[in-house]
Enzyme design. Structure first.
Site, mmCIF file in Angstrom:
data_model
loop_
_atom_site.group_PDB
_atom_site.id
_atom_site.type_symbol
_atom_site.label_atom_id
_atom_site.label_comp_id
_atom_site.label_asym_id
_atom_site.label_seq_id
_atom_site.Cartn_x
_atom_site.Cartn_y
_atom_site.Cartn_z
ATOM 1 N N ASN A 112 43.604 -5.578 23.997
ATOM 2 C CA ASN A 112 44.301 -5.534 22.696
ATOM 3 C C ASN A 112 44.857 -6.378 22.115
ATOM 4 O OD1 ASN A 112 43.372 -2.850 21.841
ATOM 5 N ND2 ASN A 112 44.197 -2.096 23.776
ATOM 6 N N ILE A 135 40.474 -4.217 32.575
ATOM 7 C CA ILE A 135 40.023 -3.114 33.503
ATOM 8 C C ILE A 135 40.532 -1.551 32.876
ATOM 9 C CG2 ILE A 135 40.399 -4.450 35.263
ATOM 10 C CD1 ILE A 135 43.030 -2.948 35.887
ATOM 11 N N ASP A 136 41.521 -1.930 31.861
ATOM 12 C CA ASP A 136 41.814 -0.470 31.392
ATOM 13 C C ASP A 136 41.041 0.322 30.476
ATOM 14 O OD1 ASP A 136 44.272 -1.155 32.670
ATOM 15 O OD2 ASP A 136 45.343 -2.020 30.673
ATOM 16 N N GLN A 282 43.179 -4.125 42.135
ATOM 17 C CA GLN A 282 42.101 -3.773 41.205
ATOM 18 C C GLN A 282 41.536 -4.714 40.373
ATOM 19 O OE1 GLN A 282 44.028 0.392 40.318
ATOM 20 N NE2 GLN A 282 45.523 -0.991 41.009
HETATM 21 O O1 F6P Z 1 45.791 -4.886 31.229
HETATM 22 C C1 F6P Z 1 45.581 -4.729 32.469
HETATM 23 C C2 F6P Z 1 46.719 -4.526 33.445
HETATM 24 O O2 F6P Z 1 46.318 -4.540 34.916
HETATM 25 C C3 F6P Z 1 47.323 -3.132 33.397
HETATM 26 O O3 F6P Z 1 46.505 -1.940 33.997
HETATM 27 C C4 F6P Z 1 48.607 -3.391 33.963
HETATM 28 O O4 F6P Z 1 49.406 -2.388 33.571
HETATM 29 C C5 F6P Z 1 48.876 -4.616 33.687
HETATM 30 O O5 F6P Z 1 47.877 -5.546 33.388
HETATM 31 C C6 F6P Z 1 49.662 -5.620 34.547
HETATM 32 O O6 F6P Z 1 49.991 -6.573 33.888
HETATM 33 P P1 F6P Z 1 50.529 -7.875 34.776
HETATM 34 O O7 F6P Z 1 49.132 -8.615 35.488
HETATM 35 O O8 F6P Z 1 51.048 -8.756 33.650
HETATM 36 O O9 F6P Z 1 51.333 -7.574 35.694
#
Ligand code: F6P
Length: 356
Positions: A112, A135-136, A282
């Site tokens: 996004n 992944i979301d 994940q």
């Molecule tokens: O947008 C992908 C994602 O893995 C989300 O599911 C999660 O909330 C976020 O990124 C985690 O972000 P970061 O890798 O910056 O901790």
């Protein structure tokens, strides 16, 4: 005529980024005279002019490789037009790098935030094509983003493994699946892993309702409960709070959604409840076969768009067909799980509690 293509990956990484990069570049090399400029660490590299001229062999052997060979960074869209202490006009700097490199177009792989900046650059007159990764699976206008399928496989594997130990010990196991705003990953992996309760941000839960399920299962011959909870799941009280207030509460409590649910269930039901946070596992490792295919298809479609000089768009999957959307139509529109989503209905009809 040679086309100079800039390519970058931005935001959180995911499996399939390299497969998509390979798809775009390989199809471009096959179809026309292409020169590829790899921009390092997403928009940071575009702002700072940090890039490398790539050779064809650099895109070989990366189909199965996790992460991104270009590097990535989070460069929040909200700051793009803000000039900070460094006095750098980020938008002007990105346009300058694009111009200095004599690019014919820029391919941006991301979710996004990446698409919002891609749209901004398109509005500023740059030729931009987006590719939907995350992944979301929360990008509007595409049935699936690449990376989602692999993460679903990984989260499902976690749930499967927890299932057997939960059954052995007769415990309540709470598995925290990634997804702060959107519950797609938790919903799909929860259904795939046979969870008894699925808690997602879009459906605020009542812990007493969750407790009833756990209690009933504890008394049944099953004895154990599997709960899949999204990172950003919230109870009905938290859902009433303003975002800042909720975040402050969570920070003060060292909040993890799964830890909170497990603690509340220990207090309410007295069961042995444990939480598991697979976290960035994940997002790691090789893409699934499905994601390799999807990323390749997305990449090839991007190369076709470049060949045909179609810009200001992002690639998408709609009804099993690879197509594209105008960036301006999808940028900044999150795709959350709607209350009437078919998978929500499937879960409910399977007797899975959503805690509401
Ligand atoms: O947008 C992908 C994602 O893995 C989300 O599911 C999660 O909330 C976020 O990124 C985690 O972000 P970061 O890798 O910056 O901790």
């Amino acid at each position: 005529m040679k086309k100079r293509i800039g390519i970058l990956t931005s935001g959180g990484d995911c499996p399939g980024l390299n497969a998509a990069i390979r798809g775009v570049t390989r199809a471009a090399y096959e179809m026309f005279d292409a020169e590829i400029i790899g921009i390092h660490d997403g928009y940071r590299g575009l702002i700072e002019g940090d890039y490398q001229v790539m050779t064809r062999d650099q895109f070989s052997g990366i189909l199965t490789l996790g992460g991104t060979i270009l590097g990535t960074a989070r460069t929040p869209f909200r700051n793009m037009r803000v000039i900070g202490d460094d006095n750098v006009d980020k938008v002007a700097a990105m346009k300058k790098t694009y111009k200095d490199l004599k690019l014919d177009c820029l391919v941006t792989l991301g979710g996004n935030g990446t698409h919002k900046t891609a749209n901004l650059l398109s509005e500023e007159g740059l030729n931009v094509i987006g590719l939907p990764k995350t992944i979301d699976n929360d990008l509007y206008g595409t049935d699936f983003t690449f990376g989602f399928h692999t993460a679903m496989d990984i989260a499902t594997d976690v749930i499967d493994r927890i299932h057997t130990t939960a059954a052995s010990h007769g415990r309540c196991m709470v598995i925290e699946v990634m997804g702060n705003k959107a519950g797609w990953l938790t919903l799909y992996s929860g259904v795939a892993g046979g969870a008894d309760v699925i808690l997602i941000p879009e459906v605020p839960y009542d812990i007493k309702k969750v407790a009833k399920v756990v209690e009933a299962r504890a008394k049944s011959n099953k004895g154990f409960t599997i709960i899949a909870v999204a990172e950003g799941a919230m109870d009905k009280e938290e859902a009433k709070m303003k975002k800042k207030e909720r975040e402050a509460k969570r920070a003060a409590e060292h909040y993890s959604s799964s830890a909170a649910v497990a603690q509340q269930l220990r207090d309410l039901v007295g069961v042995e409840a444990r939480n598991v946070v697979p976290g960035h596992i994940q997002r790691g490792g090789a893409p699934s076969a499905y994601d390799r295919v999807l990323s390749t298809q997305f990449g090839v479609h991007a190369a076709e768009l470049i060949r045909d000089d179609v810009y200001g768009v992002t690639v998408a999957l709609k009804n099993n067909t690879i197509t594209h959307n105008a960036l301006k139509d999808i940028a900044g529109v999150p795709k959350l799980v709607p209350a009437d989503d078919q998978m929500v209905a499937t879960a409910r009809m399977m007797g899975i509690s959503l805690g509401d």
